[in-house]
Design a protein around this motif. Structure first.
Motif, PDB file in Angstrom:
ATOM      1  N   GLY A 164       0.762  -1.134  -0.056  1.00  0.00           N
ATOM      2  CA  GLY A 164       0.004   0.126  -0.004  1.00  0.00           C
ATOM      3  C   GLY A 164       0.833   1.281   0.027  1.00  0.00           C
ATOM      4  N   ARG A 165       2.098   1.385   0.472  1.00  0.00           N
ATOM      5  CA  ARG A 165       2.919   2.451   0.535  1.00  0.00           C
ATOM      6  C   ARG A 165       4.183   2.347   0.225  1.00  0.00           C
ATOM      7  NH1 ARG A 165       3.367   3.477   7.204  1.00  0.00           N
ATOM      8  NH2 ARG A 165       4.321   1.645   7.432  1.00  0.00           N
ATOM      9  N   PRO A 166       5.190   3.031  -0.405  1.00  0.00           N
ATOM     10  CA  PRO A 166       6.316   2.862  -1.015  1.00  0.00           C
ATOM     11  C   PRO A 166       7.342   2.868   0.232  1.00  0.00           C
ATOM     12  CG  PRO A 166       5.664   4.931  -1.338  1.00  0.00           C
ATOM     13  CD  PRO A 166       4.499   4.194  -0.898  1.00  0.00           C
ATOM     14  N   SER A 167       8.559   2.239   0.417  1.00  0.00           N
ATOM     15  CA  SER A 167       9.401   2.276   1.369  1.00  0.00           C
ATOM     16  C   SER A 167      10.193   3.652   1.646  1.00  0.00           C
ATOM     17  CB  SER A 167      10.196   1.021   1.494  1.00  0.00           C
ATOM     18  OG  SER A 167      11.159   1.107   0.178  1.00  0.00           O
ATOM     19  N   VAL A 168      10.608   3.843   2.489  1.00  0.00           N
ATOM     20  CA  VAL A 168      11.443   5.122   2.780  1.00  0.00           C
ATOM     21  C   VAL A 168      12.720   5.210   1.715  1.00  0.00           C
ATOM     22  CG1 VAL A 168      12.640   6.490   4.313  1.00  0.00           C
ATOM     23  CG2 VAL A 168      10.558   5.383   5.186  1.00  0.00           C
ATOM     24  N   ALA A 169      13.265   4.046   1.758  1.00  0.00           N
ATOM     25  CA  ALA A 169      14.474   3.783   1.092  1.00  0.00           C
ATOM     26  C   ALA A 169      14.206   4.272  -0.654  1.00  0.00           C
ATOM     27  CB  ALA A 169      15.140   2.643   1.002  1.00  0.00           C
ATOM     28  N   ALA A 170      12.909   3.706  -1.049  1.00  0.00           N
ATOM     29  CA  ALA A 170      12.576   3.919  -2.377  1.00  0.00           C
ATOM     30  C   ALA A 170      12.055   5.503  -2.664  1.00  0.00           C
ATOM     31  CB  ALA A 170      11.626   3.056  -2.781  1.00  0.00           C
ATOM     32  N   GLY A 171      11.584   6.044  -1.519  1.00  0.00           N
ATOM     33  CA  GLY A 171      11.068   7.364  -1.606  1.00  0.00           C
ATOM     34  C   GLY A 171      12.064   8.560  -1.819  1.00  0.00           C
ATOM     35  N   GLY A 172      13.280   8.248  -1.263  1.00  0.00           N
ATOM     36  CA  GLY A 172      14.362   9.227  -1.057  1.00  0.00           C
ATOM     37  C   GLY A 172      15.091   9.445   0.061  1.00  0.00           C
ATOM     38  N   GLY A 173      16.143  10.340   0.159  1.00  0.00           N
ATOM     39  CA  GLY A 173      16.606  10.519   1.243  1.00  0.00           C
ATOM     40  C   GLY A 173      15.940  11.222   2.412  1.00  0.00           C
ATOM     41  N   ILE A 174      16.427  11.276   3.712  1.00  0.00           N
ATOM     42  CA  ILE A 174      15.998  12.056   4.760  1.00  0.00           C
ATOM     43  C   ILE A 174      16.976  13.131   5.025  1.00  0.00           C
ATOM     44  CG2 ILE A 174      15.519  11.996   7.155  1.00  0.00           C
ATOM     45  CD1 ILE A 174      14.877   8.804   6.567  1.00  0.00           C
ATOM     46  N   SER A 175      16.543  14.452   4.969  1.00  0.00           N
ATOM     47  CA  SER A 175      17.232  15.493   5.575  1.00  0.00           C
ATOM     48  C   SER A 175      17.257  15.780   6.970  1.00  0.00           C
ATOM     49  CB  SER A 175      17.061  16.874   4.695  1.00  0.00           C
ATOM     50  OG  SER A 175      15.726  17.118   4.917  1.00  0.00           O
ATOM     51  N   VAL A 176      18.313  15.892   7.585  1.00  0.00           N
ATOM     52  CA  VAL A 176      18.485  16.081   9.039  1.00  0.00           C
ATOM     53  C   VAL A 176      19.160  17.414   9.165  1.00  0.00           C
ATOM     54  CG1 VAL A 176      19.017  15.332  11.422  1.00  0.00           C
ATOM     55  CG2 VAL A 176      17.936  13.910   9.722  1.00  0.00           C
ATOM     56  N   ASN A 177      18.832  18.422  10.009  1.00  0.00           N
ATOM     57  CA  ASN A 177      19.627  19.517  10.509  1.00  0.00           C
ATOM     58  C   ASN A 177      20.649  19.305  11.537  1.00  0.00           C
ATOM     59  OD1 ASN A 177      20.704  22.040  10.827  1.00  0.00           O
ATOM     60  ND2 ASN A 177      18.956  23.087  10.392  1.00  0.00           N
ATOM     61  N   ILE A 178      21.709  18.827  11.241  1.00  0.00           N
ATOM     62  CA  ILE A 178      22.699  18.430  12.377  1.00  0.00           C
ATOM     63  C   ILE A 178      23.196  19.657  13.376  1.00  0.00           C
ATOM     64  CG2 ILE A 178      24.871  17.547  12.764  1.00  0.00           C
ATOM     65  CD1 ILE A 178      23.324  15.472  11.844  1.00  0.00           C
ATOM     66  N   ASP A 179      23.290  20.780  12.622  1.00  0.00           N
ATOM     67  CA  ASP A 179      23.642  22.063  13.408  1.00  0.00           C
ATOM     68  C   ASP A 179      22.387  22.252  14.297  1.00  0.00           C
ATOM     69  OD1 ASP A 179      25.948  22.297  12.230  1.00  0.00           O
ATOM     70  OD2 ASP A 179      24.909  23.546  10.720  1.00  0.00           O
ATOM     71  N   GLU A 180      21.038  22.188  14.173  1.00  0.00           N
ATOM     72  CA  GLU A 180      20.193  22.249  15.043  1.00  0.00           C
ATOM     73  C   GLU A 180      20.151  21.023  16.279  1.00  0.00           C
ATOM     74  OE1 GLU A 180      15.304  21.964  15.030  1.00  0.00           O
ATOM     75  OE2 GLU A 180      16.234  22.973  13.041  1.00  0.00           O
ATOM     76  N   LEU A 181      20.546  20.006  15.936  1.00  0.00           N
ATOM     77  CA  LEU A 181      20.349  18.926  16.865  1.00  0.00           C
ATOM     78  C   LEU A 181      21.726  19.305  17.778  1.00  0.00           C
ATOM     79  CD1 LEU A 181      19.791  15.737  14.754  1.00  0.00           C
ATOM     80  CD2 LEU A 181      18.381  16.743  16.391  1.00  0.00           C
ATOM     81  N   ARG A 182      22.902  19.620  17.032  1.00  0.00           N
ATOM     82  CA  ARG A 182      24.002  20.009  18.168  1.00  0.00           C
ATOM     83  C   ARG A 182      23.706  21.240  19.155  1.00  0.00           C
ATOM     84  NH1 ARG A 182      28.676  19.305  13.672  1.00  0.00           N
ATOM     85  NH2 ARG A 182      28.893  17.074  13.791  1.00  0.00           N
ATOM     86  N   GLN A 183      22.755  22.119  18.643  1.00  0.00           N
ATOM     87  CA  GLN A 183      22.324  23.280  19.327  1.00  0.00           C
ATOM     88  C   GLN A 183      21.513  22.935  20.435  1.00  0.00           C
ATOM     89  OE1 GLN A 183      23.621  26.383  19.142  1.00  0.00           O
ATOM     90  NE2 GLN A 183      22.502  26.807  21.088  1.00  0.00           N
ATOM     91  N   GLN A 184      20.645  21.936  20.405  1.00  0.00           N
ATOM     92  CA  GLN A 184      19.546  21.502  21.159  1.00  0.00           C
ATOM     93  C   GLN A 184      20.539  20.685  22.104  1.00  0.00           C
ATOM     94  OE1 GLN A 184      16.755  18.954  19.370  1.00  0.00           O
ATOM     95  NE2 GLN A 184      15.663  20.742  18.208  1.00  0.00           N
ATOM     96  N   SER A 185      21.389  19.819  21.770  1.00  0.00           N
ATOM     97  CA  SER A 185      22.259  19.228  22.790  1.00  0.00           C
ATOM     98  C   SER A 185      22.880  20.152  23.739  1.00  0.00           C
ATOM     99  CB  SER A 185      23.255  18.255  22.243  1.00  0.00           C
ATOM    100  OG  SER A 185      24.121  17.615  22.952  1.00  0.00           O
ATOM    101  N   ALA A 186      23.600  21.218  23.272  1.00  0.00           N
ATOM    102  CA  ALA A 186      24.174  22.043  23.904  1.00  0.00           C
ATOM    103  C   ALA A 186      23.396  22.835  24.932  1.00  0.00           C
ATOM    104  CB  ALA A 186      25.017  23.122  22.970  1.00  0.00           C
ATOM    105  N   ASP A 187      22.286  23.191  24.498  1.00  0.00           N
ATOM    106  CA  ASP A 187      21.338  23.707  25.241  1.00  0.00           C
ATOM    107  C   ASP A 187      20.828  22.847  26.580  1.00  0.00           C
ATOM    108  OD1 ASP A 187      21.253  26.056  23.620  1.00  0.00           O
ATOM    109  OD2 ASP A 187      19.387  25.622  22.702  1.00  0.00           O
ATOM    110  N   LEU A 188      20.696  21.700  26.197  1.00  0.00           N
ATOM    111  CA  LEU A 188      20.271  20.787  27.353  1.00  0.00           C
ATOM    112  C   LEU A 188      21.687  20.450  28.216  1.00  0.00           C
ATOM    113  CD1 LEU A 188      18.519  17.920  25.339  1.00  0.00           C
ATOM    114  CD2 LEU A 188      17.590  19.275  27.163  1.00  0.00           C
TER     115      LEU A 188
END
Length: 98
Positions: free
Chosen positions: A33-57
């Motif tokens: 019923g639905r295509p897989s994630v790998a077939a749909g394309g890549g996933i984009s993640v903002n690493i800098d934002e995650l690093r900022q969240q980690s530093a804030d925590l």
């Protein structure tokens, strides 16, 4: 007593058989019923934002520790460590893709 046990065993076997027969059919319709994630394309993640969240925590944990809230600081540090592990997993996956 033996009749109750055998009746329960038969009931459990029938219920288990129904569930066993129904699971593969549901899995097939879900996969088709639905295509897989790998077939749909890549996933984009903002690493800098995650690093900022980690530093804030981490800063929050230090502040809480200074205020005497040691348990809350421990939880904030655990969240920061989880984010750091997630960041590293994303970076490792990116390296392995190329």
């Amino acid at each position: 007593m033996r009749r109750r046990i055998s009746a329960l065993a038969v009931t459990a076997a029938v219920a288990g058989g129904v569930l066993f027969a129904a699971l593969p059919a549901q899995a097939a319709t879900t996969a088709a019923g639905r295509p897989s994630v790998a077939a749909g394309g890549g996933i984009s993640v903002n690493i800098d934002e995650l690093r900022q969240q980690s530093a804030d925590l981490k800063a929050k944990a230090n502040r809480l520790d200074h205020e005497g809230e040691h348990e809350a600081a421990k939880r904030a540090r655990a969240q920061a460590n989880a984010l750091d592990k997630r960041i590293q997993a994303y970076l490792d996956a990116e390296e392995n893709m190329s």
